[in-house]
Write a protein that holds these residues in place. Structure first.
Motif, short mmCIF file in Angstrom:
data_model
loop_
_atom_site.label_atom_id
_atom_site.label_comp_id
_atom_site.label_asym_id
_atom_site.label_seq_id
_atom_site.Cartn_x
_atom_site.Cartn_y
_atom_site.Cartn_z
N UNK A 173 -57.63 -34.51 3.62
CA UNK A 173 -57.35 -33.09 2.80
C UNK A 173 -57.14 -33.74 1.22
N UNK A 174 -56.37 -34.85 1.13
CA UNK A 174 -56.17 -35.34 -0.23
C UNK A 174 -57.31 -35.86 -0.92
N UNK A 175 -58.22 -36.75 -0.21
CA UNK A 175 -59.32 -37.09 -0.62
C UNK A 175 -60.30 -35.98 -1.04
N UNK A 176 -60.36 -34.87 -0.22
CA UNK A 176 -61.30 -33.66 -0.59
C UNK A 176 -60.75 -33.21 -1.77
N UNK A 177 -59.51 -32.97 -1.74
CA UNK A 177 -58.69 -32.18 -3.18
C UNK A 177 -59.15 -33.14 -4.41
N UNK A 178 -59.25 -34.39 -4.43
CA UNK A 178 -59.21 -35.15 -5.35
C UNK A 178 -60.90 -34.89 -5.84
N UNK A 179 -61.64 -35.10 -4.84
CA UNK A 179 -63.04 -34.86 -4.90
C UNK A 179 -63.67 -33.72 -5.61
N UNK A 180 -62.97 -32.57 -4.93
CA UNK A 180 -63.06 -31.20 -5.55
C UNK A 180 -62.46 -30.93 -6.93
N UNK A 184 -64.84 -29.90 -9.98
CA UNK A 184 -64.48 -28.52 -10.84
C UNK A 184 -64.28 -28.95 -12.31
N UNK A 185 -63.65 -30.06 -12.54
CA UNK A 185 -63.54 -30.46 -14.11
C UNK A 185 -65.10 -30.36 -14.62
N UNK A 186 -65.83 -31.45 -14.02
CA UNK A 186 -67.10 -31.46 -14.57
C UNK A 186 -67.82 -30.19 -14.57
N UNK A 187 -67.81 -29.21 -13.74
CA UNK A 187 -68.42 -28.02 -13.95
C UNK A 187 -68.03 -27.28 -14.97
N UNK A 188 -66.58 -27.19 -15.21
CA UNK A 188 -65.95 -26.61 -16.44
C UNK A 188 -66.31 -27.22 -17.67
N UNK A 189 -66.66 -28.66 -17.50
CA UNK A 189 -67.13 -29.20 -18.81
C UNK A 189 -68.23 -29.03 -19.23
N UNK A 190 -69.17 -28.96 -18.32
CA UNK A 190 -70.71 -28.55 -18.60
C UNK A 190 -70.91 -27.01 -19.05
N UNK A 191 -69.91 -26.29 -18.26
CA UNK A 191 -69.93 -24.92 -18.76
C UNK A 191 -69.38 -24.45 -20.10
N UNK A 192 -68.51 -25.14 -20.79
CA UNK A 192 -67.87 -25.27 -21.95
C UNK A 192 -68.75 -25.65 -22.96
N UNK A 193 -69.74 -26.75 -22.62
CA UNK A 193 -70.62 -27.26 -23.47
C UNK A 193 -71.78 -26.41 -23.51
N UNK A 261 -72.70 -28.94 -31.84
CA UNK A 261 -72.04 -28.99 -30.68
C UNK A 261 -71.83 -30.62 -30.38
N UNK A 262 -70.62 -30.70 -29.92
CA UNK A 262 -70.31 -32.37 -29.38
C UNK A 262 -71.24 -32.79 -28.23
N UNK A 263 -71.88 -33.77 -28.41
CA UNK A 263 -72.82 -34.18 -27.28
C UNK A 263 -72.43 -35.46 -26.39
N UNK A 264 -71.29 -35.76 -26.40
CA UNK A 264 -70.85 -36.69 -25.40
C UNK A 264 -71.08 -36.50 -24.03
N UNK A 265 -70.93 -35.25 -23.49
CA UNK A 265 -71.14 -35.08 -22.10
C UNK A 265 -72.62 -35.24 -21.71
N UNK A 266 -73.52 -34.55 -22.42
CA UNK A 266 -74.96 -34.77 -22.36
C UNK A 266 -75.46 -36.36 -22.60
#
Length: 295
Positions: A173-180, A184-193, A261-266
């Motif tokens: 449960x903790x392992x899945x939690x960390x991965x999920x 989430x943060x990766x999706x948020x980052x891509x969406x914000x960019x 636009x900041x391009x660090x993520x891409x």
């Protein structure tokens, strides 16, 4: 609470230890579903709103344990869990602890071992929502541990959110939690960019997100296919090769640079893709990049 909330025919007595925002939401959901609910918190005043709704106030952790067969713990960290439960371990024998405290897989496995040594049923959990989402079956709560306590209390736990059983390994449960959360943060980052990129040309975040939500369904379809490739260790580029995506990401970088636009993520994505190409995998699918993370 959504309209899936219901009063159970067989009410299970539950004690909730820890009444921060999440713990209070958990206790509130049990109360709303008709379960006799006892609450304890180090700062007693935090229990007042729940007591006003019908919860019983426990003066001590020992009183909370004595009141119920099911003990739900949601506190700061695993050392706090152990500090609270270790002194009452004899009284917990034969009862079940559901630990919804955030921690590491290693901590969860150690807690499960401690519980087994003391004859305590134990489930470790990961809450995949924020407090306002508790009580809504659209949101998952992950559980890991022995199957017997999960089967016994599944219907009770279901009032908190959709209970997902990950199996016997209490660390999952903790392992899945960390991965999920990382996903989430990766999706948020891509969406914000992307929102900043399109917003530079006057597109509102609301309008862009309507289209982005639909696109994420297609992304999920890709992920399901790539998961099979990863498990098989074979990465055919039948859909889109890494070579093609290296060229495509260049357009994203150019559009961002033209709009300030900041391009660090891409650029990070481009770096990973180029490394795969240099290793001779340019004709493979994007799933081949799993190797970069495994290193």
């Amino acid at each position: 609470m959504n309209d899936t909330t219901h009063t159970t025919h067989t009410a299970t007595a539950v004690s909730v230890v820890g009444l921060g925002q999440m713990g209070a939401a958990l206790a509130g959901a049990f109360l709303a579903a008709g379960h006799p609910t006892t609450v304890w918190n180090r700062t007693p005043a935090k229990a007042d709103p729940l007591v006003a709704r019908g919860a019983a106030r426990a003066a001590t952790v020992a009183d909370a344990v004595a009141a119920s067969e099911l003990i739900v713990v949601c506190v700061l960290d695993y050392p706090a869990v152990r500090a609270l439960l270790d002194p009452v371990a004899p009284a917990l024998r034969g009862r079940t602890v559901v630990n919804l405290t955030t921690g590491s897989p290693e901590q969860a496995r150690a807690e499960a071992e401690w519980a087994a040594e003391h004859g305590i049923g134990y489930l470790d959990g990961g809450i995949m929502t924020t407090p306002p989402g508790i009580g809504d079956s659209a949101h998952m709560i992950l559980y890991a541990g022995e199957p017997e306590p999960f089967a016994r209390y599944r219907s009770t736990l279901a009032v908190l959110g959709d209970p997902v059983d990950l199996g016997r390994d209490a660390g999952l449960a903790s392992l899945y939690d960390a991965g999920l959360l990382g996903l989430m943060w990766s999706v948020f980052g891509g969406w914000l960019h992307a929102t900043a990129l399109t917003g530079a040309d006057g597109v509102t975040a609301r309008d862009f997100t309507k289209v982005a939500d639909r696109w994420l369904r297609t992304v999920a379809w890709f992920m399901s296919g790539y998961a099979e490739q990863i498990d098989a260790g074979e990465y055919p580029g039948a859909d889109a090769t890494i070579d093609v995506q290296v060229a495509a990401i260049g357009h994203l970088l150019h559009a961002g640079e033209a709009r300030g636009v900041d391009g660090r993520l891409p650029r990070l994505h481009l770096e990973l893709m180029r490394s795969a190409v240099e290793a001779g995998h340019g004709g493979d699918s994007y799933a081949r990049l799993i190797d970069a993370f495994r290193k």
